[in-house]
Design an enzyme around this catalytic site. Sequence first.
Site, PDB file in Angstrom:
ATOM      1  N   ILE A  20       0.643  -1.428   0.411  1.00 55.36           N
ATOM      2  CA  ILE A  20      -0.124  -0.318  -0.008  1.00 55.36           C
ATOM      3  C   ILE A  20       0.848   1.063  -0.099  1.00 55.36           C
ATOM      4  CG2 ILE A  20      -2.310  -1.103   0.767  1.00 55.36           C
ATOM      5  CD1 ILE A  20      -0.953   0.077   3.676  1.00 55.36           C
ATOM      6  N   GLY A  21       2.514   0.766  -0.039  1.00 55.47           N
ATOM      7  CA  GLY A  21       3.339   2.430  -0.129  1.00 55.47           C
ATOM      8  C   GLY A  21       4.205   1.992   0.001  1.00 55.47           C
ATOM      9  N   VAL A  61       5.611  -0.313   2.555  1.00 61.02           N
ATOM     10  CA  VAL A  61       4.134  -0.591   3.729  1.00 61.02           C
ATOM     11  C   VAL A  61       3.263  -1.678   3.106  1.00 61.02           C
ATOM     12  CG1 VAL A  61       2.504   0.816   5.001  1.00 61.02           C
ATOM     13  CG2 VAL A  61       4.990   2.084   4.829  1.00 61.02           C
ATOM     14  N   LYS A  68       5.086  -2.111   8.115  1.00 60.74           N
ATOM     15  CA  LYS A  68       6.367  -0.901   7.036  1.00 60.74           C
ATOM     16  C   LYS A  68       7.558  -2.010   7.287  1.00 60.74           C
ATOM     17  CE  LYS A  68       7.155   2.945   7.166  1.00 60.74           C
ATOM     18  NZ  LYS A  68       7.491   4.469   7.752  1.00 60.74           N
ATOM     19  N   ASP A  96      10.222  15.314  10.898  1.00 64.31           N
ATOM     20  CA  ASP A  96       9.527  15.201   9.632  1.00 64.31           C
ATOM     21  C   ASP A  96       8.545  15.451   9.242  1.00 64.31           C
ATOM     22  OD1 ASP A  96      10.394  14.720   6.692  1.00 64.31           O
ATOM     23  OD2 ASP A  96      10.019  12.408   7.293  1.00 64.31           O
TER      24      ASP A  96
END
Length: 644
Positions: A16-17, A24, A39, A133
């Site tokens: 998904i990422g 991820v 992750k 971040d």
Amino acid sequence: MQGQILGNRYELIEKIGGGGMALVYKARCQLLNRYVAVKILRPEFTNDEEFVKRFRIEAQSAASLSHPNIVSIYDVGHDDNVHYIIMEYVDGITLKDYISRKGPLDWKEAVNITIQICSAIENAHRNHIVHRDIKPHNILLTMDGIAKVTDFGIARAVSSSTITMVGSTIGSVHYFSPEQARGGFTDEKSDLYSLGIALYEMVTGKVPFDAETPVAIALKHIQDQPVPPFEINPGIPTGVNDIIIKAIKKDQNKRYPTATEFLQDLYRVLKEPYGEFLTEDESESSQTRRIKAVNPANHERKGDYLIKEAKNTQKGKKNDRLTYWAAAITAVVIIVIFSIVGYTVVLPAITGQSEKDNFIMENYVNREITEVKAILNKAGFEKIDIKEEYDSKVKEGIITKQSIPEGTPLKPEGYSPIEFTVSKGPELIKIPDYRGKDPREARTELRTFGLETADEWENSEGIAEGSVIRTEPKANEEVLPGTTVTLFISKGPQIKLTKVPSIIGLTQKEATQRLLEANLKVGKTFPEDISTAVDKVEDQKPAADTEIQEGTAVDIYFKVDTTEKPKEIKYTLNLTDSEQYGDTIKVLVEITPSDTNIPEIIYDEEKGKAEFPFNVPIRIPAGGYTKVRIYLDGEPYLTEFTLP
């Protein structure tokens, strides 16, 4: 890695990422039967012991945070050479994607999102964790509009939009602070600077500093002043503009000192959008400057004479003003008296009309229009104009305004039309059809109509996960403002679980049938080239009695007998020189297999000439050979030969 199970518990479903540091996946926790996000550290970093150590320590630190606007971390571990973090699965999109879709957000929506992010940052700072971040990419928005901050203390993705100094990633170039760009000391105020940049982007649709290279952007953070947000979007209140300007000051000491103070101003600006949020010193650098009023006491006086003259002049002016106002009031009173006398005595005497001929207008506000029309029509007033308007506080048919004031005398002839404003009652709102739509858009639109919203989640086979199934009240129904509209949102098809049956010892056909009966699919088979239908299943994954989702594939492992088996070949016996034989021929075939080395007769029959040629089955031992001798009418027919 899709389909892999980490830690004997987390089944990876789909990617998904991902970023420069990790990928991820959406996964299902088989123990608790819930979705989680996994992750996974990229393979190129797994051999760096220092990096892996930092990855685990920072993940464990972030796991100590517990806040509704922070993505929860459930577990940290490794499986063989795979290092992973198990996090809360958030069904939504990033704030960056949300801004890209909608463009500049309404300032109230942007402030509300910022309040949630700032609350999360405040919680982290209290636990001595600096994010380093903060950016819209690391903010997830749920279907309910809740903002969740992710990657606390972990986000160090190496990409074109980051700058690395002294071997460590400092932050994402468009959002990091001047001190990060210089490689200087970063603290909690660095997070607040980045949050200010994110709020800037939410209300304007763009970041304040942009260039072709990361280094050029970094220099702008250090050297350039941003364009004030309200010059890009004039709809932004000055209060919001000032908050952003203060948050993104170059000097750390001039920014908000804590997330708590930032939060206080965010809450306040919702009530006072045009309030004062910058001191004079703080606003000097902005293009809107506050100028002090001139104080006459600061001007130089020239001697007592001038002072005395000024006082006398002021005293004379004061007396003149009193005289003027007294005369003006007296004149007004006289004019009013003469007007009343002229209107009530002189005019009727001249025209021959009396006061009793006049109709005196009453106050008809808050009375039924039908009742008032009947009164006026009876008095001879037919010219009545009615203007209807929606009114949420006044019921239908009630007068809210009248054009002629109370006490005005009217005559039935020669009058201007009497106008009444009449309530149509509350305006009913027709609910649109939101089936299959994004609930965020539906929620925003309904609220602009003056309606309240609520969410309910349920499974749906036909509507995609995260989309609206239906509303209650239903689409096209008309409702009053303030009505609560419930959005029923799809959770996707219902997850149906089943137990994996045992297929150990079954043939491929039997195993397939058993899995289909359990609503499961046949996955991969090992080895792939099954040669016979009698090979038996030796292993299966997932194992028997494991609870998994219906439709999941089960991999099958077969036990194949690799020992070589005896084989049988058909030898064709032809007849040559048939003239030397009678009509029938006695045929005898003798073989000597290499595994026994014992001669044996396998064929001893009479054959007619017409039956030649014919086949004789001959057994060949596994890995061996067979010697063959053929006799016709008792005589050797061919020289002894060997098969194969």
